[in-house]
Motif scaffolding. Structure first.
Motif, PDB file in Angstrom:
ATOM      1  N   PHE A 195       0.826  -1.211   0.000  1.00 38.13           N
ATOM      2  CA  PHE A 195       0.000   0.000   0.000  1.00 38.13           C
ATOM      3  C   PHE A 195       0.860   1.261   0.000  1.00 38.13           C
ATOM      4  O   PHE A 195       0.519   2.254  -0.638  1.00 38.13           O
ATOM      5  CB  PHE A 195      -0.953  -0.001   1.201  1.00 38.13           C
ATOM      6  N   ARG A 196       1.975   1.212   0.707  1.00 38.04           N
ATOM      7  CA  ARG A 196       2.901   2.355   0.652  1.00 38.04           C
ATOM      8  C   ARG A 196       3.424   2.561  -0.767  1.00 38.04           C
ATOM      9  O   ARG A 196       3.575   3.694  -1.218  1.00 38.04           O
ATOM     10  CB  ARG A 196       4.073   2.121   1.602  1.00 38.04           C
ATOM     11  N   GLY A 197       3.694   1.475  -1.469  1.00 38.96           N
ATOM     12  CA  GLY A 197       4.110   1.575  -2.870  1.00 38.96           C
ATOM     13  C   GLY A 197       3.018   2.177  -3.729  1.00 38.96           C
ATOM     14  O   GLY A 197       3.292   2.953  -4.647  1.00 38.96           O
ATOM     15  N   TRP A 198       1.766   1.827  -3.451  1.00 37.95           N
ATOM     16  CA  TRP A 198       0.635   2.403  -4.185  1.00 37.95           C
ATOM     17  C   TRP A 198       0.567   3.920  -3.974  1.00 37.95           C
ATOM     18  O   TRP A 198       0.384   4.682  -4.915  1.00 37.95           O
ATOM     19  CB  TRP A 198      -0.667   1.734  -3.748  1.00 37.95           C
ATOM     20  N   ILE A 199       0.697   4.337  -2.714  1.00 38.73           N
ATOM     21  CA  ILE A 199       0.656   5.781  -2.426  1.00 38.73           C
ATOM     22  C   ILE A 199       1.820   6.480  -3.120  1.00 38.73           C
ATOM     23  O   ILE A 199       1.661   7.582  -3.653  1.00 38.73           O
ATOM     24  CB  ILE A 199       0.684   6.038  -0.906  1.00 38.73           C
ATOM     25  N   LEU A 252      -7.760   7.193  -1.296  1.00 38.07           N
ATOM     26  CA  LEU A 252      -8.507   7.756  -0.170  1.00 38.07           C
ATOM     27  C   LEU A 252      -9.180   6.651   0.641  1.00 38.07           C
ATOM     28  O   LEU A 252      -9.098   6.647   1.875  1.00 38.07           O
ATOM     29  CB  LEU A 252      -9.543   8.757  -0.690  1.00 38.07           C
ATOM     30  N   ALA A 253      -9.805   5.710  -0.047  1.00 35.60           N
ATOM     31  CA  ALA A 253     -10.439   4.590   0.654  1.00 35.60           C
ATOM     32  C   ALA A 253      -9.394   3.766   1.412  1.00 35.60           C
ATOM     33  O   ALA A 253      -9.629   3.351   2.551  1.00 35.60           O
ATOM     34  CB  ALA A 253     -11.192   3.712  -0.346  1.00 35.60           C
ATOM     35  N   GLY A 254      -8.234   3.562   0.790  1.00 34.08           N
ATOM     36  CA  GLY A 254      -7.176   2.816   1.460  1.00 34.08           C
ATOM     37  C   GLY A 254      -6.643   3.531   2.688  1.00 34.08           C
ATOM     38  O   GLY A 254      -6.422   2.917   3.724  1.00 34.08           O
ATOM     39  N   LEU A 255      -6.449   4.837   2.576  1.00 35.84           N
ATOM     40  CA  LEU A 255      -5.937   5.591   3.729  1.00 35.84           C
ATOM     41  C   LEU A 255      -6.954   5.659   4.867  1.00 35.84           C
ATOM     42  O   LEU A 255      -6.580   5.783   6.026  1.00 35.84           O
ATOM     43  CB  LEU A 255      -5.547   7.009   3.309  1.00 35.84           C
ATOM     44  N   LEU A 256      -8.223   5.599   4.535  1.00 36.03           N
ATOM     45  CA  LEU A 256      -9.235   5.610   5.585  1.00 36.03           C
ATOM     46  C   LEU A 256      -9.390   4.238   6.244  1.00 36.03           C
ATOM     47  O   LEU A 256      -9.685   4.143   7.433  1.00 36.03           O
ATOM     48  CB  LEU A 256     -10.584   6.057   5.013  1.00 36.03           C
ATOM     49  N   TYR A 257      -9.169   3.166   5.482  1.00 40.87           N
ATOM     50  CA  TYR A 257      -9.459   1.823   5.974  1.00 40.87           C
ATOM     51  C   TYR A 257      -8.239   1.072   6.510  1.00 40.87           C
ATOM     52  O   TYR A 257      -8.307   0.455   7.569  1.00 40.87           O
ATOM     53  CB  TYR A 257     -10.115   1.011   4.842  1.00 40.87           C
ATOM     54  N   ILE A 258      -7.147   1.119   5.800  1.00 38.48           N
ATOM     55  CA  ILE A 258      -5.999   0.248   6.109  1.00 38.48           C
ATOM     56  C   ILE A 258      -5.356   0.534   7.475  1.00 38.48           C
ATOM     57  O   ILE A 258      -5.080  -0.400   8.218  1.00 38.48           O
ATOM     58  CB  ILE A 258      -4.979   0.282   4.958  1.00 38.48           C
TER      59      ILE A 258
END
Length: 162
Positions: free
Chosen positions: A9-13, A121-127
């Motif tokens: 996920f950090r790579g995605w961001i 945005l969804a990932g930062l709110l959920y993960i």
């Protein structure tokens, strides 16, 4: 397994931040933005000073910097909150400029960043909640309170010895 997913996920961001840096470079090189209106007969841009393009480029750089910090410090709630706000404002801007103000057409340059922003945005709110990244901060704040109490005891003892 949890750490691998966080790293992915950090790579995605970081990828989304890289896309924003590409948008910034493109807006300074092309001297026009997808938000600039054109006169249909002459194909001439209304924004002759290219102000819209420069503002979009600067905003993209700022958003990329915030996302890079969100990538590096995902375990800090305020930094992730800045990333969430940045993505929400960016998605809101793209949506309003195309749908409400009709300043841009609904094309690849609008849809692709909007999809990236919404997924991120969804990932930062959920993960961070799912992997409980912020629970370690509560333990650290208790340690800070204990350290403060320990320092105040030392000061009281120091004052009594003199």
């Amino acid at each position: 397994m949890d750490q691998k997913f966080i790293y992915a996920f950090r790579g995605w961001i970081a990828f989304v931040a890289f896309v924003d840096l590409g948008t910034a470079v493109r807006s300074y090189i092309e001297k026009r933005s997808f938000l600039s209106k054109t006169i249909s007969d002459v194909d001439e841009y209304i924004d002759e000073e290219y102000t819209t393009s420069r503002i979009l480029g600067l905003y993209s750089i700022l958003k990329a910097l915030v996302l890079i910090h969100s990538t590096l410090y995902i375990h800090y709630k305020p930094v992730v909150s800045m990333g969430v706000c940045s993505l929400a404002v960016s998605s809101n801007t793209l949506f309003h400029e195309t749908i409400y103000f009709r300043a841009a057409t609904l094309n690849f340059y609008v849809v692709f960043p909007c999809i990236l922003n919404v997924i991120t945005l969804a990932g930062l709110l959920y993960i961070p909640h799912f992997f409980k990244l912020w629970e370690t901060q509560i333990e650290n704040s208790n340690e800070n309170a204990q350290l403060k109490e320990g320092t105040s005891k030392r000061r009281r003892n120091f004052g009594k010895n003199n």
